[in-house]
Design a protein around this motif. Structure first.
Motif, PDB file in Angstrom:
ATOM      1  N   ARG A 136       0.833  -1.200   0.000  1.00 29.66           N
ATOM      2  CA  ARG A 136       0.000   0.000   0.000  1.00 29.66           C
ATOM      3  C   ARG A 136       0.873   1.256   0.000  1.00 29.66           C
ATOM      4  NH1 ARG A 136      -4.775  -1.389   4.470  1.00 29.66           N
ATOM      5  NH2 ARG A 136      -5.524  -3.308   3.444  1.00 29.66           N
ATOM      6  N   TYR A 144      -8.458   1.496   1.599  1.00 32.92           N
ATOM      7  CA  TYR A 144      -7.795   0.665   2.593  1.00 32.92           C
ATOM      8  C   TYR A 144      -8.668   0.497   3.828  1.00 32.92           C
ATOM      9  CZ  TYR A 144      -3.560   1.883  -0.111  1.00 32.92           C
ATOM     10  OH  TYR A 144      -2.634   2.075  -1.103  1.00 32.92           O
ATOM     11  N   ASP A 145      -9.205   1.600   4.316  1.00 31.98           N
ATOM     12  CA  ASP A 145     -10.018   1.561   5.527  1.00 31.98           C
ATOM     13  C   ASP A 145     -11.275   0.729   5.318  1.00 31.98           C
ATOM     14  OD1 ASP A 145      -8.817   3.990   7.428  1.00 31.98           O
ATOM     15  OD2 ASP A 145      -8.542   4.331   5.290  1.00 31.98           O
ATOM     16  N   GLN A 147     -11.767  -1.791   3.069  1.00 33.82           N
ATOM     17  CA  GLN A 147     -11.474  -3.215   2.967  1.00 33.82           C
ATOM     18  C   GLN A 147     -11.074  -3.789   4.316  1.00 33.82           C
ATOM     19  OE1 GLN A 147      -9.511  -4.842  -0.568  1.00 33.82           O
ATOM     20  NE2 GLN A 147      -8.134  -5.999   0.780  1.00 33.82           N
ATOM     21  N   ASP A 148     -10.291  -3.031   5.090  1.00 33.99           N
ATOM     22  CA  ASP A 148      -9.896  -3.515   6.414  1.00 33.99           C
ATOM     23  C   ASP A 148     -11.110  -3.696   7.317  1.00 33.99           C
ATOM     24  OD1 ASP A 148      -7.266  -3.477   5.618  1.00 33.99           O
ATOM     25  OD2 ASP A 148      -6.763  -1.601   6.647  1.00 33.99           O
ATOM     26  N   ALA A 151     -13.062  -6.854   6.005  1.00 34.72           N
ATOM     27  CA  ALA A 151     -12.322  -8.092   6.258  1.00 34.72           C
ATOM     28  C   ALA A 151     -12.336  -8.460   7.732  1.00 34.72           C
ATOM     29  CB  ALA A 151     -10.888  -7.950   5.754  1.00 34.72           C
ATOM     30  N   ALA A 152     -12.195  -7.450   8.598  1.00 34.23           N
ATOM     31  CA  ALA A 152     -12.214  -7.717  10.039  1.00 34.23           C
ATOM     32  C   ALA A 152     -13.590  -8.176  10.499  1.00 34.23           C
ATOM     33  CB  ALA A 152     -11.793  -6.464  10.805  1.00 34.23           C
TER      34      ALA A 152
END
Length: 351
Positions: A136, A144-145, A147-148, A151-152
């Motif tokens: 990244r 990014y935020d 997808q994170d 995913a979490a």
């Protein structure tokens, strides 16, 4: 109906989702519902809800417990080339995810439409071809935020996620000025009207750089493939036409298509040089019976953005092909078809 998946498209009337909605409606295995703050005129099944209103969004989704799949294609307002609103974009997706988990007992998958900014194409040169597992860039980047977050939240749950990363998305979308083909077509028409050459106004390095783009219909095909393909679960994939071009090769071809004399590279900020050209466009519009004012056809700030990328931008599609997606588009044929599409819609003048 037992095998029908119920699909919610969030931001269904927006630039990234229009063709997804169209293609999904043509699939007998999908029952499609749109969601946005306002219901478009002539819309079919639709939910009116504000993504910033968490409680209202939860109540709205509770009226449709059949929904199992979600395509998320909304984003907060943004300016060209700058940092997009990370807190705002993250909050909207979080509200949607909260509502889905609370109100949709059949919730199985959420897809996020992201883009090449994941690799920092808006910042400067990048490693090419860009691959989904590349490091990244220095944040902020709301992709990014998001997808994170997803995913979490997905860890240990019965639902899955996916994300598409297209390049610049090109489509015939009358009234949407932030579009490469309509903007270049308006510039060419103004050059022809003023009897000047169709000069290339971008940076010198952009003339020679390799670029790829994404046809909107291909993106739709890729998104719907990810919804149904088990190998796409909890992964992101680049989706581009599969070829690339240099402006130095495409520009003379575009000039011929637009019926204007091809010029030379002549860097000039379009937002400044085109600011006084509305009367010229109105003369063209009156003579050819065109439907839209210049502000709904061309976005000169956007032109400065995509013509200012003086470095290669190529996104690898190897991962998608390896997982079974075989879609591709001939970029030159796409430009030709979209030019004709804008002419047929009386947005651009004839050649």
């Amino acid at each position: 109906m037992a095998n029908t998946r119920s699909l919610l498209i969030v931001g269904a009337s927006g630039a990234a989702a229009t063709r997804v909605t169209e293609r999904a409606l043509a699939d007998p295995g999908l029952a499609v519902t749109g969601l946005s703050r306002r219901v478009p005129e002539g819309a079919g099944a639709w939910i009116a809800a504000d993504l910033t209103d968490a409680a209202g969004l939860r109540r709205a989704l509770a009226t449709r417990p059949d929904i199992s799949h979600i395509v998320y294609a909304s984003r907060a307002p943004f300016g060209e080339g700058g940092v997009e609103d990370v807190p705002g974009n993250l909050a909207m997706l979080r509200n949607l995810l909260d509502a889905a988990e609370a109100s949709l007992p059949r919730f199985a998958h959420i897809h996020m439409v992201h883009g090449g900014k994941w690799y920092g194409v808006h910042i400067g040169p990048l490693r090419t071809p860009a691959r989904e597992d590349d490091p990244r860039h220095l944040p902020p980047n709301f992709y990014y935020d998001q997808q994170d977050l997803v995913a979490a939240r997905q860890h240990g749950k019965g639902w899955s996620w996916s994300a598409s990363r297209p390049g610049f998305v090109l489509d015939v979308a009358p009234g949407r000025a932030r579009n490469m083909v309509s903007t270049l077509g308006a510039y060419a028409a103004i050059c022809r009207e003023l009897r000047v050459s169709f000069d290339f106004p971008g940076k010198p390095g952009t003339w020679d750089a390799l670029h790829d783009v994404t046809d909107a219909s291909l993106l739709a095909e890729g998104v719907l493939w990810m919804l149904a393909e088990p190998r796409a679960a909890n992964r992101a994939f680049n989706v581009t036409n599969g070829d690339c071009f240099r402006w130095r090769d495409l520009w003379p071809w575009l000039a011929a298509r637009f019926g204007v004399a091809c010029g030379v590279p002549r860097p000039m900020p379009m937002a400044r040089w085109m600011a006084d050209k509305e009367p010229v466009w109105e003369a063209i519009r009156a003579r050819h019976g065109l439907a839209l004012p210049i502000g709904q056809v061309a976005n000169w700030d956007f032109a400065d953005f995509f013509l200012g990328m003086d470095y290669d931008i190529i996104l690898s599609t190897t991962a998608a092909r390896g997982a079974g997606f075989t879609g591709f588009v001939d970029t030159w044929a796409m430009f030709a078809a979209q030019i004709e599409g804008y002419r047929a819609a009386r947005v651009l003048p004839p050649g």
